[in-house]
Scaffold this motif. Structure first.
Motif, PDB file in Angstrom:
ATOM      1  N   LYS A 104      -1.864  -3.176  -5.727  1.00  0.00           N
ATOM      2  CA  LYS A 104      -0.685  -3.283  -4.863  1.00  0.00           C
ATOM      3  C   LYS A 104      -0.845  -2.477  -3.578  1.00  0.00           C
ATOM      4  O   LYS A 104      -0.109  -2.705  -2.615  1.00  0.00           O
ATOM      5  N   TYR A 105      -1.829  -1.570  -3.538  1.00  0.00           N
ATOM      6  CA  TYR A 105      -2.009  -0.751  -2.350  1.00  0.00           C
ATOM      7  C   TYR A 105      -2.685  -1.505  -1.205  1.00  0.00           C
ATOM      8  O   TYR A 105      -2.609  -1.079  -0.063  1.00  0.00           O
ATOM      9  N   PHE A 106      -3.379  -2.607  -1.516  1.00  0.00           N
ATOM     10  CA  PHE A 106      -4.040  -3.345  -0.438  1.00  0.00           C
ATOM     11  C   PHE A 106      -3.716  -4.841  -0.430  1.00  0.00           C
ATOM     12  O   PHE A 106      -3.859  -5.495   0.599  1.00  0.00           O
ATOM     13  N   THR A 107      -3.274  -5.395  -1.556  1.00  0.00           N
ATOM     14  CA  THR A 107      -3.009  -6.835  -1.628  1.00  0.00           C
ATOM     15  C   THR A 107      -1.977  -7.308  -0.612  1.00  0.00           C
ATOM     16  O   THR A 107      -2.190  -8.352   0.038  1.00  0.00           O
ATOM     17  N   PRO A 108      -0.846  -6.602  -0.409  1.00  0.00           N
ATOM     18  CA  PRO A 108       0.126  -7.086   0.580  1.00  0.00           C
ATOM     19  C   PRO A 108      -0.457  -7.224   1.980  1.00  0.00           C
ATOM     20  O   PRO A 108      -0.109  -8.159   2.709  1.00  0.00           O
ATOM     21  N   ARG A 109      -1.352  -6.310   2.363  1.00  0.00           N
ATOM     22  CA  ARG A 109      -1.966  -6.415   3.693  1.00  0.00           C
ATOM     23  C   ARG A 109      -2.846  -7.652   3.774  1.00  0.00           C
ATOM     24  O   ARG A 109      -2.819  -8.391   4.774  1.00  0.00           O
ATOM     25  N   LEU A 110      -3.637  -7.913   2.726  1.00  0.00           N
ATOM     26  CA  LEU A 110      -4.472  -9.113   2.707  1.00  0.00           C
ATOM     27  C   LEU A 110      -3.619 -10.374   2.773  1.00  0.00           C
ATOM     28  O   LEU A 110      -3.928 -11.316   3.499  1.00  0.00           O
ATOM     29  N   LEU A 111      -2.529 -10.381   2.028  1.00  0.00           N
ATOM     30  CA  LEU A 111      -1.654 -11.550   2.014  1.00  0.00           C
ATOM     31  C   LEU A 111      -0.956 -11.731   3.352  1.00  0.00           C
ATOM     32  O   LEU A 111      -0.736 -12.862   3.799  1.00  0.00           O
ATOM     33  N   PHE A 161     -14.965  -8.911  -3.871  1.00  0.00           N
ATOM     34  CA  PHE A 161     -14.622  -9.080  -2.459  1.00  0.00           C
ATOM     35  C   PHE A 161     -14.305  -7.769  -1.755  1.00  0.00           C
ATOM     36  O   PHE A 161     -14.184  -7.744  -0.529  1.00  0.00           O
ATOM     37  N   LEU A 162     -14.193  -6.673  -2.497  1.00  0.00           N
ATOM     38  CA  LEU A 162     -13.828  -5.405  -1.866  1.00  0.00           C
ATOM     39  C   LEU A 162     -14.304  -4.251  -2.738  1.00  0.00           C
ATOM     40  O   LEU A 162     -14.132  -4.290  -3.963  1.00  0.00           O
ATOM     41  N   ALA A 163     -14.916  -3.230  -2.096  1.00  0.00           N
ATOM     42  CA  ALA A 163     -15.344  -2.046  -2.839  1.00  0.00           C
ATOM     43  C   ALA A 163     -14.126  -1.282  -3.360  1.00  0.00           C
ATOM     44  O   ALA A 163     -13.079  -1.232  -2.707  1.00  0.00           O
ATOM     45  N   ASN A 164     -14.285  -0.694  -4.538  1.00  0.00           N
ATOM     46  CA  ASN A 164     -13.200   0.078  -5.149  1.00  0.00           C
ATOM     47  C   ASN A 164     -13.744   1.430  -5.606  1.00  0.00           C
ATOM     48  O   ASN A 164     -13.937   1.675  -6.805  1.00  0.00           O
ATOM     49  N   ALA A 245      -5.597   4.085  -3.768  1.00  0.00           N
ATOM     50  CA  ALA A 245      -4.305   4.595  -4.203  1.00  0.00           C
ATOM     51  C   ALA A 245      -3.886   5.854  -3.452  1.00  0.00           C
ATOM     52  O   ALA A 245      -2.752   6.311  -3.591  1.00  0.00           O
ATOM     53  N   LEU A 246      -4.782   6.428  -2.635  1.00  0.00           N
ATOM     54  CA  LEU A 246      -4.494   7.707  -1.994  1.00  0.00           C
ATOM     55  C   LEU A 246      -3.902   7.579  -0.601  1.00  0.00           C
ATOM     56  O   LEU A 246      -3.192   8.479  -0.146  1.00  0.00           O
ATOM     57  N   GLY A 247      -4.193   6.489   0.093  1.00  0.00           N
ATOM     58  CA  GLY A 247      -3.675   6.354   1.452  1.00  0.00           C
ATOM     59  C   GLY A 247      -4.425   7.254   2.421  1.00  0.00           C
ATOM     60  O   GLY A 247      -5.366   7.959   2.050  1.00  0.00           O
ATOM     61  N   PRO A 248      -4.006   7.271   3.694  1.00  0.00           N
ATOM     62  CA  PRO A 248      -4.745   8.026   4.708  1.00  0.00           C
ATOM     63  C   PRO A 248      -4.500   9.533   4.673  1.00  0.00           C
ATOM     64  O   PRO A 248      -5.367  10.313   5.075  1.00  0.00           O
ATOM     65  N   ASP A 249      -3.329   9.967   4.228  1.00  0.00           N
ATOM     66  CA  ASP A 249      -2.987  11.395   4.278  1.00  0.00           C
ATOM     67  C   ASP A 249      -3.065  11.991   2.881  1.00  0.00           C
ATOM     68  O   ASP A 249      -2.054  12.162   2.192  1.00  0.00           O
ATOM     69  N   ILE A 250      -4.279  12.362   2.471  1.00  0.00           N
ATOM     70  CA  ILE A 250      -4.476  12.906   1.124  1.00  0.00           C
ATOM     71  C   ILE A 250      -3.881  14.309   1.019  1.00  0.00           C
ATOM     72  O   ILE A 250      -3.156  14.625   0.069  1.00  0.00           O
TER      73      ILE A 250
END
Length: 297
Positions: A104-111, A161-164, A245-250
């Motif tokens: 859910k952390y990246f799927t909405p952006r892809l969609l 399709f994407l590194a994890n 899951a961490l976002g840009p501001d860890i």
């Protein structure tokens, strides 16, 4: 029998939601409307399709047969509609996706990017734990599934399709937060807060620890990344999470990524569907979009 597609969709909503009230909310119609359509379907079939015991609604054997038939019929009709749209040079219709919770952390952006390219597309997105997604895959409910650990016991096709990358996190004030090249065995005295057994992250983490003969001292297991991050920030232990899951501001979350040898654990995100499944034109278009996304790095 004289049953309409609209009635079949109503019955499938009931089968999924396990409640007439919840089905009416999902369909954005009134409860009496749903009840009337279900009565018409039952009368047409001539057998009970569901029963309510206590507060629990369950499908009868005839109801389960109708559910499987309705799913197959509506899937074929969707393929026909999308095939006609494709012949007219259009990409339209409904794309049904089920994704594991971390996605859910990246799927909405892809969609969002995909829908900007194809503004006529409607999206149905289910976010579940891995067991829930795997169950839907077994039942072939959706067009595609996104997960980090495709099941080995299902005959399915998986495309990365994407590194994890999976990273090891600690509270921001942890004594090793600024240490380089930490050996995994140096963490033997630490307590760990890990994802629940069966999640893709946990399966990859357990395999990595086992390959290094490392046995973590587990204090807590959690089914939510957000709760897990809060637990780590609160000092309950270290954890392994997807970098997504961490976002840009860890640091702003009170967390630090430890530089431990062997980390990050290398894994990928996959689209998955059953072997032999005939993908809709829309699902094919989305797969092509993800392939271009992966090629662009």
């Amino acid at each position: 029998m004289n049953i309409t597609f609209k009635q079949l969709r109503t019955f499938l909503a009931l089968a999924e939601q396990k409640s007439i009230t919840a089905a009416s909310r999902a369909l954005h119609v009134t409860q009496p409307t749903v009840s009337m359509q279900l009565k018409e379907i039952t009368d047409s079939v001539g057998m009970p399709l569901y029963e309510v015991t206590g507060k629990k609604l369950q499908l009868t054997e005839a109801g389960r047969d109708l559910e499987a038939t309705a799913q197959a019929m509506l899937h074929e009709w969707d393929l026909f509609e999308q095939g006609i749209a494709a012949k007219r040079g259009l990409t339209a219709g409904r794309l049904r996706l089920a994704v594991v919770s971390t996605a859910k952390y990246f799927t909405p952006r892809l969609l969002g990017d995909f829908c900007r390219m194809h503004p006529e597309v409607e999206i149905s997105l289910e976010v579940l734990n891995r067991d829930g997604v795997v169950q839907r895959l077994r039942e072939n409910v959706d067009d595609l599934y996104i997960m980090s650990k495709p099941p080995a016991d299902i005959d399915a096709v998986a495309h990365a399709f994407l590194a994890n990358p999976l990273v090891l996190i600690a509270p921001l004030a942890h004594p090793m937060a600024l240490t380089k090249n930490i050996a995994l065995e140096d963490l033997q005295a630490e307590r760990f807060v890990l994802r629940e057994k069966g999640s893709g992250t946990r399966l990859n983490t357990d395999a990595h620890f086992a390959s290094h003969h490392f046995i973590p001292r587990i204090r807590l297991e959690m089914g939510s990344n957000e709760a897990l991050k809060q637990a780590v920030a609160g000092g309950l232990g270290l954890s392994v999470v997807s970098r997504h899951a961490l976002g840009p501001d860890i640091a702003g979350q009170g967390l630090a990524v430890l530089e431990v040898k062997g980390f990050p654990i290398v894994s990928n995100w996959y689209t998955v569907h059953l072997q032999g499944k005939r993908l809709s034109p829309l699902a094919e278009a989305f797969m092509g979009y993800l392939e271009r996304f992966a090629a662009a790095g």
